[in-house]
Design an enzyme around this catalytic site. Structure first.
Site, PDB file in Angstrom:
ATOM      1  N   HIS A  95      38.293  38.476   5.538  1.00 20.52           N
ATOM      2  CA  HIS A  95      36.834  39.027   5.032  1.00 20.52           C
ATOM      3  C   HIS A  95      35.558  38.087   5.402  1.00 20.52           C
ATOM      4  CE1 HIS A  95      38.586  41.944   2.289  1.00 20.52           C
ATOM      5  NE2 HIS A  95      39.069  40.996   1.539  1.00 20.52           N
ATOM      6  N   HIS A 115      43.978  36.513   4.506  1.00 17.00           N
ATOM      7  CA  HIS A 115      43.655  37.669   4.049  1.00 17.00           C
ATOM      8  C   HIS A 115      41.843  37.386   3.675  1.00 17.00           C
ATOM      9  CE1 HIS A 115      43.080  41.499   1.280  1.00 17.00           C
ATOM     10  NE2 HIS A 115      42.076  40.798   0.958  1.00 17.00           N
ATOM     11  N   GLU A 116      41.696  36.299   2.954  1.00 15.72           N
ATOM     12  CA  GLU A 116      40.284  35.880   2.609  1.00 15.72           C
ATOM     13  C   GLU A 116      39.683  35.469   3.758  1.00 15.72           C
ATOM     14  OE1 GLU A 116      39.040  37.000  -0.127  1.00 15.72           O
ATOM     15  OE2 GLU A 116      41.081  37.038  -1.173  1.00 15.72           O
TER      16      GLU A 116
HETATM   17 ZN   LIG Z   1      40.212  41.259   0.030  1.00 17.58          ZN
END
Ligand SMILES: [Zn+2]
Length: 774
Positions: free
Chosen positions: A245, A241-242
């Protein structure tokens, strides 16, 4: 205007908030915070400037990828990784190195869509008709050579780039010693957070994805160093997830009025936690479901298992845009051995009783593959045999496939499968078309013979001929077909002429072609193009202030009202704006008919240069060129999207120039003035008048079916072409018509939600209408 393409580039660019996302272990679901911190970052002008330049590069790469204007890589992008444990025990090195590799293995599966639990999408897919899973062509690899020297004496050449006890970034999250690496930093970040990342991150700066002690890797972890994955976030997916980003991906949720900029993720207001049941989470559009299976939602590790194809397209484009900042010669990973098959001639046409057909099959070994690959052909036409020369390859090259015993085949199309069997198995298909006889002669359909006042570009249409594989269309300005002669080969029963000379009589004829031979020419028809005059109209709403402060985009409009009724054959526009950092501006022209053309895209020339003093002309010799001295956008250049979509429309009514400053909080200026030069046919024929004045389209917006109605005074076919806003033909249909009222419900197919141009042509007259597909 609405501008939702496969990926809405502008909304990505307008999202200038620097999101440091974090996961919380204390809340019931993951949470994301620190918005205040991100806004602080953007207050630094140097940071904000760098952000805009990074995003402009990303956008350029994304546009290239979306139009397929790059060589699709066979081998993946190898991303050099370093992992840092500043608070762990050196005595634990073997465990920590294994845990680092465990997390990298998870990333390699998740980003390439090869994680076993992606099988869960099969059950979910029926609820997401507009979404497919994505696969980024990445290979994460822990660096093993040319390590930075003097940082961790226990990190040896040949061993993995894993630091233990090294104070990365002096306690911060960026370390220039580790510029060029994809850094993962594992430490106690407190606050109940699982981890965070810059959005997007910089490899050049030495940024890191920072993870808390309980959210790195899967399995038992390394308890002696206090690094133990904690349920329900213990499958390494917080890092996935990170890292999303870091590679410019937003959350799938936000609010229903903003989007993540990715068209294949349904608009979603709030995050999901835990493990929602299928079909239990309606999206903003209640006929859609929220995409809680995406790694960019907040569900448990075991319940997120995919990126959408739109998401991996963004991540790939971002990584490609920063790939030049990777440190070279630090990794020894390579892709798994494989090979790639292509063909130079995927289709062969033969006329009976021809006995053979041949195809060239190209072979490219990848990932260091040196194994022999043997070729076979299956799905052969009845009675046919196949042979390959050579029969196998173990290095890059080509083999010739020869099909034999074809002389008794029935006319028709056959598809043959070619399979290579070696270290892996891959297949491609080739087509064989068997023709039985020379095709018959076409008869011409439109425009009507001796038509007058036609547009200077028009469609020539004729009857389709069974068994024809192509047609030759000849045009000239004399009946002997010698003056201004052109000849074009097309595969459909229609030819869109180039721009012709005004007030000129043209003659045209068509013959059909297949592998057995050519038909005789059709009867010759003629038409005469209308006479053209050009007029320049100047704006009167001038010298409008563009503020340099505010929170929402500054939208300036200026209207030119035209009272004459001319059918447009060419349109150019001149625009003058003073504005600090002209890359902030977007320029769009809208016709009285509602057609909009974006001439300058926001952030196109985003290097900080000022002012716009430009003439947009489709016939200009160059594309958009950004100057590093003012004006940033100047000279006579092609617009970002063609102005030719206005051709065929009437001049009559309000023309609106919309200038949008997409970065409202800084840099203002003055909208000085603009003009539009319109060339067109000076009188409307009766038929043209009836099409333009009686045309009705409904419903608009529509779901893909639209009713078209107008009065006709001819029996010519009605041709309906659908274009996207970049002028690409999406859908083409032709309908029979008899004099009176044409009224038809037209199916436009399964389309992306967007704005399109519907072009309706009858008897040489064309009307373009803007329609919205929901
Ligand atoms: Zn996030």
């Amino acid at each position: 205007m609405i501008k939702k393409t496969t990926l809405n580039v502008n909304s990505i660019l307008l999202c200038i908030v620097f999101v440091m996302c974090a996961f919380s272990t204390e809340a019931q679901e993951r949470t994301c915070g620190m918005v205040e911190y991100m806004q602080e970052q953007m207050k630094n002008p140097e940071y904000a400037k760098q952000f805009k330049i990074t995003q402009a590069k990303f956008k350029k790469q994304l546009e290239k990828n979306l139009i397929g204007n790059y060589n699709r890589r066979v081998d993946p992008i190898i991303i050099p990784v370093a992992v840092h444990y500043p608070e762990a025990q050196e005595s634990d090195r073997a465990c920590l190195e294994a845990l680092a590799q465990n997390q990298i293995d998870i990333l390699n599966e998740d980003f390439t869509g090869t994680n076993p639990d992606i099988a869960g999408w099969t059950a979910a897919a029926p609820y997401y008709p507009n979404t497919n899973t994505g696969a980024a062509n990445f290979l994460f690899c822990i660096a093993t050579t040319n390590h930075p020297i003097g940082l961790d004496s226990d990190m040896v050449e040949g061993g993995p780039a894993v630091t233990i006890g090294y104070n990365f970034g002096n306690g911060n999250e960026t370390d220039s010693n580790w510029s060029g690496y994809m850094n993962f930093l594992v430490k106690d970040i407190g606050g109940g957070l699982l981890g965070f990342s810059p959005y997007p991150g910089s490899i050049a700066n030495g940024d890191s994805v920072t993870m808390n002690l309980g959210a790195f890797g899967s399995g038992a972890g390394c308890p002696n160093s206090g690094i133990v994955p904690g349920a329900p976030y213990d499958l390494g997916r917080t890092v996935t997830h990170e890292l999303g980003h870091f590679y410019n991906l937003d959350h799938v949720f936000g609010s229903c009025s903003t989007d993540d900029g990715i068209a294949d993720t349904p608009n979603q207001g709030n995050s999901n936690g835990g493990c929602p049941a299928l079909n239990s989470e309606p999206a903003c559009d209640p006929t859609e479901q929220e995409l809680f299976q995406s790694y960019m939602d907040y569900t448990n590790d075991a319940c997120m298992f995919m990126f959408s194809a739109g998401q991996t397209t963004v991540a790939e484009a971002y990584v490609m845009s920063i790939q030049s900042t990777f440190k070279p010669n630090v990794v020894q990973c390579s892709a798994a051995p494989d090979f790639d098959l292509t063909t130079t001639n995927s289709e062969e046409n033969i006329c009976n009783p021809t006995n053979t057909a041949a195809y060239t099959i190209n072979y490219v070994a990848t990932g260091g593959n040196t194994d022999a690959t043997t070729f076979t052909a299956t799905n052969l036409p009845p009675g046919a045999t196949a042979s390959f020369s050579p029969t196998s390859l173990s290095a890059d090259g080509s083999t010739q496939l020869t099909l034999s015993n074809l002389s008794t085949l029935a006319s028709g199309n056959y598809t043959i499968t070619v399979t290579g069997t070696g270290i892996t198995t891959n297949s491609i298909s080739v087509d064989l078309n068997v023709d039985g006889a020379i095709p018959t002669t076409p008869s011409l359909v439109s425009p009507a013979n001796s038509a007058t006042d036609t547009p200077i570009t028009l469609n020539l249409d004729w009857s389709p001929i069974t068994g024809a594989t192509s047609y030759t269309v000849e045009m000239a300005t004399n009946t002997a077909f010698t003056a201004n002669y052109t000849s074009n080969v097309v595969t459909n029963n229609s030819f869109n002429t180039p721009e012709l000379t005004s007030a000129t009589q043209y003659f045209w004829r068509v013959k059909s072609i297949n592998s057995c031979g050519e038909s005789s020419y059709s009867a010759t028809r003629n038409f005469t193009t209308a006479s053209i005059a050009c007029v320049t109209y100047n704006s009167t709403e001038n010298n409008i202030n563009i503020p340099s402060t505010g929170n929402t985009a500054h939208v300036i409009t200026s209207t030119i009202n035209i009272t004459s009724d001319t059918t447009i054959t060419d349109l150019n526009s001149t625009i003058n704006i003073t504005h600090v950092w002209a890359g902030d501006m977007e320029l769009m022209l809208t016709s009285p008919n509602g057609t909009s053309v974006i001439m300058l895209v926001n952030s196109k020339c985003d290097d900080g240069t000022d002012d716009i003093a430009v003439t947009y002309n489709d016939q200009a010799t160059g594309p958009v060129i950004c100057s590093s001295t003012a004006p940033s956008v100047g000279g006579i250049i092609q617009p970002e999207n063609p102005l030719s979509v206005f051709n065929g429309e009437s001049t009559f009514g309000d023309w609106i120039l919309t200038a949008t400053d997409g970065y409202p909080s800084a840099d203002g200026g003055t909208f000085l003035n603009y003009s539009i030069e319109i060339c067109g046919t000076t009188s409307l024929s009766v038929d043209e008048f009836s099409l333009a004045s009686s045309l009705s389209l409904w419903p608009n917006p529509s779901q893909g079916e639209i009713n078209v109605s107008f009065n006709t005074q001819n029996n010519d076919a009605v041709n309906v072409n659908l274009y996207d806003l970049r002028g690409r033909l999406i859908n083409k249909q032709s309908f029979k018509n008899t004099s009176g009222v044409f009224n038809k419900a037209i199916q436009l197919g399964d389309l992306e939600s967007s704005v399109y141009i519907l072009s309706i042509e009858n008897a040489g007259q064309i009307i373009n209408k803007r329609i919205i597909i929901e």
